[in-house]
Scaffold this motif. Structure first.
Motif, PDB file in Angstrom:
ATOM      1  N   PRO A  59     -74.242  43.430  32.601  1.00 18.53           N
ATOM      2  CA  PRO A  59     -73.222  44.471  32.721  1.00 18.53           C
ATOM      3  C   PRO A  59     -72.216  44.189  33.834  1.00 18.53           C
ATOM      4  O   PRO A  59     -71.174  44.851  33.896  1.00 18.53           O
ATOM      5  N   HIS A  60     -72.508  43.223  34.683  1.00 19.34           N
ATOM      6  CA  HIS A  60     -71.613  42.915  35.800  1.00 19.34           C
ATOM      7  C   HIS A  60     -70.307  42.314  35.292  1.00 19.34           C
ATOM      8  O   HIS A  60     -69.238  42.922  35.386  1.00 19.34           O
ATOM      9  N   LYS A  99     -83.251  48.190  34.764  1.00 21.42           N
ATOM     10  CA  LYS A  99     -82.472  48.564  35.942  1.00 21.42           C
ATOM     11  C   LYS A  99     -82.288  47.367  36.877  1.00 21.42           C
ATOM     12  O   LYS A  99     -83.209  46.576  37.067  1.00 21.42           O
ATOM     13  N   CYS A 100     -81.102  47.268  37.449  1.00 22.41           N
ATOM     14  CA  CYS A 100     -80.830  46.198  38.406  1.00 22.41           C
ATOM     15  C   CYS A 100     -81.632  46.449  39.681  1.00 22.41           C
ATOM     16  O   CYS A 100     -81.540  47.511  40.300  1.00 22.41           O
ATOM     17  N   PRO A 110     -75.025  49.275  41.914  1.00 23.55           N
ATOM     18  CA  PRO A 110     -74.490  50.399  41.125  1.00 23.55           C
ATOM     19  C   PRO A 110     -75.561  51.027  40.228  1.00 23.55           C
ATOM     20  O   PRO A 110     -76.371  50.320  39.617  1.00 23.55           O
ATOM     21  N   LYS A 111     -75.553  52.346  40.131  1.00 22.72           N
ATOM     22  CA  LYS A 111     -76.512  53.022  39.256  1.00 22.72           C
ATOM     23  C   LYS A 111     -76.306  52.651  37.797  1.00 22.72           C
ATOM     24  O   LYS A 111     -77.244  52.691  36.999  1.00 22.72           O
ATOM     25  N   ALA A 112     -75.069  52.299  37.453  1.00 17.39           N
ATOM     26  CA  ALA A 112     -74.772  51.944  36.054  1.00 17.39           C
ATOM     27  C   ALA A 112     -75.152  50.506  35.716  1.00 17.39           C
ATOM     28  O   ALA A 112     -74.973  50.080  34.576  1.00 17.39           O
ATOM     29  N   ALA A 113     -75.692  49.772  36.691  1.00 18.98           N
ATOM     30  CA  ALA A 113     -76.060  48.371  36.444  1.00 18.98           C
ATOM     31  C   ALA A 113     -77.402  48.322  35.730  1.00 18.98           C
ATOM     32  O   ALA A 113     -78.460  48.128  36.341  1.00 18.98           O
ATOM     33  N   ASN A 114     -77.360  48.504  34.426  1.00 25.06           N
ATOM     34  CA  ASN A 114     -78.566  48.536  33.608  1.00 25.06           C
ATOM     35  C   ASN A 114     -78.385  47.699  32.351  1.00 25.06           C
ATOM     36  O   ASN A 114     -77.305  47.678  31.754  1.00 25.06           O
ATOM     37  N   LYS A 116     -79.737  47.357  28.440  1.00 27.08           N
ATOM     38  CA  LYS A 116     -80.435  48.107  27.405  1.00 27.08           C
ATOM     39  C   LYS A 116     -81.726  47.373  27.065  1.00 27.08           C
ATOM     40  O   LYS A 116     -81.728  46.148  26.885  1.00 27.08           O
TER      41      LYS A 116
END
Length: 359
Positions: A59-60, A99-100, A110-114, A116
């Motif tokens: 996701p980065h 999760k990162c 970042p919390k959104a660094a996940n 699926k």
């Protein structure tokens, strides 16, 4: 290539259920690129021994987690650490929950660094993932394949890859109702019984007939209980020259394209004596006979046009009920009871056990 919308199956492109994504030997500490359900995925085995399936792209900045050989993370053997996977581009580390966990050059994550992730089960030498368009957890279990794998007296299957077919999976599942194809395609003869039973997310096919090649004596009858658990896993307990257990499964690659596998386990003795090389070779020969029989179906599927509306005659099996049953996996889970009400129960196509036939 007909798609799910052409068959008017429901809201989703791909069905809900358990799907095979490879053999156990394919899950290693080297991430493996895969494509299923119209998505790029990666499978890897963590240091604990557990297999995992995650989305392919970090996701980065979008790097593919498996398609790299030159990154020093890969060359130094550091891409899998514990049960986590690291991106070869910047080294971001993602745990088995997606999760990162770590960014080598930043304390801020970042919390959104996940990534699926998907539920994964390894069983009987194969890897299975749960796919659900709604993102819900499994609502039925992966089968145990009769409990025959590694059981005393049984020879384990080898998995036969049958090809990537440009066909919608509904055309494969139609076989559950297809009484008429068994004689010209599979060499059945002297049919005794053919019926289907629908039980929520499971559909059975009960079959009893002679066979041109799979029985030693002309008077022998092959008796099969064949069933789908969910939309993709066909299993069959077969009584004949040997007791055996068949698995046939397919997984969508794209909407209208599937990957297909076959396997057969054979009982060669009661488990009280060792399995000799001769018995093992005989079991594998029996599996090859089953594979060749299934290959007859595959040849048809590779060369047919889409059957959006079967032209059914009275003595055909219940194609309509099978397709209604199948639609439950393409619609929200909350709607499944509506399908069950329309299909649950027994449908007998042929019964000569008392010299009578029922349609």
């Amino acid at each position: 290539m007909a798609k799910s919308s052409d068959y008017r199956l429901g809201e989703f492109e791909f069905p809900r259920g358990w799907f095979m994504v490879g053999e156990s030997v394919e899950a290693t500490a080297t991430p493996r690129a895969m494509r299923y359900f119209g998505q790029d995925l990666v499978m890897y085995r963590g240091e604990s021994g557990a297999p995992y399936v995650v989305e392919a792209y970090c996701p980065h900045m979008g790097a593919h987690l498996a398609k790299n050989t030159t990154s020093y993370i890969v060359r130094d053997g550091q891409q899998i650490q514990g049960d986590s996977i690291r991106c070869p581009f910047h080294g971001w580390q993602f745990g088995p929950d997606g999760k990162c966990k770590n960014i080598p050059y930043s304390d801020f994550v970042p919390k959104a660094a996940n990534l699926k992730t998907f539920p994964v089960v390894e069983r009987a030498g194969t890897i299975w993932m749960w796919y659900d368009p709604e993102g819900l957890e499994p609502n039925f279990d992966l089968p145990d394949f009769g409990g025959h794998y590694d059981a005393p007296g049984w020879v384990n299957w080898k998995i036969d890859y049958m090809g990537d077919l440009d066909i919608h999976p509904i055309e494969v599942v139609d076989n559950m109702a297809d009484y008429g194809h068994f004689v010209p395609i599979h060499g059945a003869k002297d049919f005794v019984y053919f019926a289907n039973e629908f039980k929520e997310h499971v559909v059975h096919q009960y079959y009893a007939a002679g066979h041109r090649t799979l029985t030693l004596n002309p008077e022998d009858v092959l008796t099969l209980d064949t069933w789908y658990t969910g939309p993709s896993i066909l299993q069959s307990e077969m009584e004949g020259t040997f007791n055996s257990f068949i698995m046939i499964t397919h997984t969508p690659i794209e909407d209208g394209k599937i990957r297909v596998w076959h396997g057969l386990m054979v009982q060669v003795n009661d488990g009280s004596a060792p399995i000799t090389d001769e018995l093992r070779a005989g079991a594998l020969e029996y599996q090859e006979g089953s594979r060749l029989a299934f290959a007859q179906d595959v040849e048809i599927w590779q060369n047919k046009r889409a059957c959006l509306n079967p032209m059914v005659v009275p003595n055909d099996g219940p194609y309509g009920k099978v397709r209604i049953w199948y639609r439950q996996f393409y619609n929200p889970r909350a709607k499944a009871p509506e399908s069950h009400k329309r299909t649950n129960g027994m449908h007998v196509t042929l019964d000569k056990r008392n010299s009578t036939a029922a349609a």
